[in-house]
Write a protein that holds these residues in place. Structure first.
Motif, mmCIF file in Angstrom:
data_model
loop_
_atom_site.group_PDB
_atom_site.id
_atom_site.type_symbol
_atom_site.label_atom_id
_atom_site.label_comp_id
_atom_site.label_asym_id
_atom_site.label_seq_id
_atom_site.Cartn_x
_atom_site.Cartn_y
_atom_site.Cartn_z
ATOM 1 N N GLU A 51 0.887 -1.161 0.000
ATOM 2 C CA GLU A 51 0.000 0.000 0.000
ATOM 3 C C GLU A 51 0.928 1.215 0.000
ATOM 4 O OE1 GLU A 51 -3.872 1.632 2.579
ATOM 5 O OE2 GLU A 51 -2.697 -0.083 3.278
ATOM 6 N N SER A 77 -1.364 5.919 -0.188
ATOM 7 C CA SER A 77 -2.686 5.738 0.408
ATOM 8 C C SER A 77 -2.976 6.855 1.396
ATOM 9 C CB SER A 77 -2.744 4.376 1.111
ATOM 10 O OG SER A 77 -3.973 4.191 1.775
ATOM 11 N N VAL A 96 -6.577 4.071 -2.046
ATOM 12 C CA VAL A 96 -5.235 3.597 -2.416
ATOM 13 C C VAL A 96 -4.979 3.954 -3.873
ATOM 14 C CG1 VAL A 96 -3.712 1.608 -2.569
ATOM 15 C CG2 VAL A 96 -5.412 1.726 -0.733
ATOM 16 N N GLY A 99 -0.946 0.310 -5.212
ATOM 17 C CA GLY A 99 -0.648 -0.818 -4.345
ATOM 18 C C GLY A 99 -0.162 -1.988 -5.173
ATOM 19 N N SER A 148 -5.024 0.067 -8.039
ATOM 20 C CA SER A 148 -5.523 1.015 -7.043
ATOM 21 C C SER A 148 -6.813 0.457 -6.463
ATOM 22 C CB SER A 148 -5.755 2.390 -7.673
ATOM 23 O OG SER A 148 -6.634 2.285 -8.790
ATOM 24 N N SER A 201 -8.764 0.608 1.225
ATOM 25 C CA SER A 201 -8.326 -0.240 2.322
ATOM 26 C C SER A 201 -9.037 0.144 3.612
ATOM 27 C CB SER A 201 -6.806 -0.128 2.521
ATOM 28 O OG SER A 201 -6.452 1.160 2.996
ATOM 29 N N LYS A 246 -6.015 -5.530 8.791
ATOM 30 C CA LYS A 246 -5.764 -4.699 7.619
ATOM 31 C C LYS A 246 -6.352 -5.409 6.411
ATOM 32 C CE LYS A 246 -1.316 -2.946 9.376
ATOM 33 N NZ LYS A 246 -1.694 -1.564 9.636
ATOM 34 N N LEU A 248 -6.892 -4.824 2.216
ATOM 35 C CA LEU A 248 -6.607 -4.035 1.021
ATOM 36 C C LEU A 248 -7.357 -4.645 -0.149
ATOM 37 C CD1 LEU A 248 -4.969 -1.941 -0.639
ATOM 38 C CD2 LEU A 248 -3.099 -3.607 -0.703
ATOM 39 N N LEU A 253 -7.631 -4.339 -4.095
ATOM 40 C CA LEU A 253 -6.823 -3.779 -5.165
ATOM 41 C C LEU A 253 -7.373 -4.209 -6.523
ATOM 42 C CD1 LEU A 253 -4.209 -2.056 -5.154
ATOM 43 C CD2 LEU A 253 -2.944 -4.176 -5.557
#
Length: 513
Positions: free
Chosen positions: A354, A357, A384, A387, A405, A408, A428, A430, A432
């Motif tokens: 990441e 961001s 983001v 990434g 992109s 997150s 966490k 993300l 993408l």
């Protein structure tokens, strides 16, 4: 930037700098007498009042020199190019008017450099441009254009390969994040009232953290002058600092195999800079948290994990007099890297980035009686811009990952049980999206340098779950047990979908400064 493939060297420099940041300054807290190094037997110095520091809103007072900052940015590129061209004799550095003209006509592409080069080394190099401005009196926002401009100059003028859009984004935005942290770290290290070997060690560590500031101090003579305490470059009364260093054993498992994996030593450095609830400290990065893990294994990258969250702006919110709350805008830089665990096995556990961001965040603190025990909840949602995620199919030149992109979410619950133990639960996630893919025909008939693809057309959902428990064994020392679970769900448009999961555990001895 091909020379930055050796990014482990830069990470080692950063570790040395952090280890050098074990000063005997007072760490001030209105509710505690704790100070930096207390538990290791360092002598507590006389605390200076805030008026004793020659500090302004954005750091140590210095005149703004924008043209000198621009010249130093140019010099960084010229120096790196000269090293590549005349020392390494690298083909990509053999530039001329024709290569420059070609790059300008070609425009941006997505390149195929290694994961560590594109998503850690380039942000670090952007931090050098950024610090050329910070060392010459520019504030955070005024320094960002120097990172952008320095990257543009390199991409279009200093290589014969086409300019990479991903490099420009990572160098500019990621560079601002890593650059501001290393800038503040260098100021934290400098103490011009010190003499002898202590002063030499501090100046070397500060130079490593921010080479441009170090060079400027060397040329101006500030590196060798002794000044009274009022010329300290960091105000610990206003911006307290907490540093934890741990070393232990790390076990990284193969895909879904509990007993098949790799044991290796690790080094972990965790830093908390500032206090998110101090409303008077509202400049960018007056509060940030930094977590770095080095894997000391020949099979794994030295840089295995970097987590950075920096406050850009915040404001307090009052809901209940017993609850502290702040809402703000935060920048995130997260990086997880690994290589196949077992020899002759091609599966790579994870590659997650990441790099660029920014988003909103809220931090809540629920203190109990005496404030010895408290619960802190952190929630972040970010856009983001750039990434990266491991690819199961895209393998071109040095790249085995997709870029894209998305968005997150980060959540962290921290429970402090006085001085005796702490528990941290972290999530966490993300998401993408890789939208600029390739076709089999493109892959077969196009020069890989001009393939111009983010990777496989796909959506990747990357989840990292973490649980950590630390228990005090004596003042300043604790034992920590840490478990992380990695889950990747990649939905490909033209290939079979892949779900991959693995985990790692760590047990180590931690020292708290």
């Amino acid at each position: 930037m091909r020379t930055l493939r050796y990014s482990s060297l830069y990470f080692l420099w950063l570790i040395i700098s952090l280890l050098g940041a074990i000063p005997t300054y007072a760490q001030y807290s209105p509710d505690s007498t704790y100070y930096f190094g207390k538990h290791l037997g360092f002598k507590q110095p006389r605390a200076l009042p805030p008026s004793a520091f020659a500090l302004k809103e954005h750091g140590y007072e210095t005149a703004k020199k924008p043209w000198k900052a621009a010249l130093e940015t140019f010099t960084i590129n010229a120096g790196v190019w000269a090293f590549d061209r005349f020392i390494l004799d690298a083909d990509f550095a053999r530039i001329n008017a024709g290569t420059i003209s070609h790059n300008l006509r070609q425009g941006f592409v997505w390149d195929n450099d290694k994961f560590s080069t594109n998503l850690f080394a380039h942000p670090y190099h952007g931090g050098l441009y950024f610090n050329a401005a910070r060392a010459n009196g520019m504030n955070f926002w005024e320094s960002v254009p120097y990172a952008a401009g320095g990257s543009l100059m390199w991409e279009f003028l200093a290589e014969r390969e086409p300019a990479a859009l991903n490099d420009w984004i990572a160098t500019t935005i990621g560079g601002a994040a890593l650059g501001e942290v290393t800038n503040r770290l260098s100021l934290l290290l400098i103490d011009e009232s010190e003499r002898g070997m202590a002063r030499v060690g501090r100046e070397i560590a500060a130079f490593i953290a921010s080479p441009i500031r170090g060079l400027n101090r060397m040329l101006s003579g500030d590196m060798f002058r002794t000044k009274p305490n009022r010329f300290k470059h960091h105000d610990f009364l206003r911006l307290p600092v907490r540093l934890d260093i741990g070393i232990g054993s790390r076990y990284l498992a193969d895909d879904r195999h509990f007993f098949r994996g790799e044991h290796a030593p690790y080094l972990n450095i965790n830093m908390t800079y500032g206090d998110p609830f101090r409303v008077e400290n509202n400049s960018p990065y007056d509060y940030f948290t930094l977590n770095l893990t080095a894997s000391l294994s020949k099979n794994q990258p030295l840089i295995s994990e970097v987590n950075l969250t920096g406050k850009l702006w915040s404001t307090p919110i009052r809901i209940n007099p017993r609850i502290d709350m702040t809402f703000g805008v935060y920048q995130h830089f997260n990086y997880y890297d690994s290589e196949p665990i077992i020899k002759d096995v091609s599966a790579t556990p994870y590659k997650i980035s990441e790099a660029a961001s920014v988003g909103a965040g809220a931090i809540f603190r629920f203190p109990y009686e005496g404030k010895e025990t408290h619960i802190e909840q952190r929630l972040f949602a970010s856009a983001v811009l750039l990434g990266g995620s491991l690819s199961d199919y895209y393998h071109v030149i040095d790249r085995n990952y997709n870029m894209g992109s998305g968005f997150s979410f980060h959540s962290s619950t921290n429970i402090s049980l006085g001085e005796w133990a702490s528990i941290r639960l972290t999530l966490k996630q993300l998401n993408l999206f890789t939208w600029k893919g390739y076709t089999s025909e493109n892959l077969s008939n196009t020069n890989p340098l001009y393939l111009n693809s983010q990777g496989d057309r796909s959506r990747a959902r990357l989840t990292v779950l973490r649980a950590r428990i630390k228990a005090k064994i004596k003042p300043g020392w604790s034992i920590g047990i840490d478990t992380q679970y990695y889950l990747r769900q990649t939905n490909y448009k033209f290939q079979e979908d892949i779900n991959y999961r693995t985990f790692e555990t760590r047990i180590g001895l931690y020292c708290h400064f």
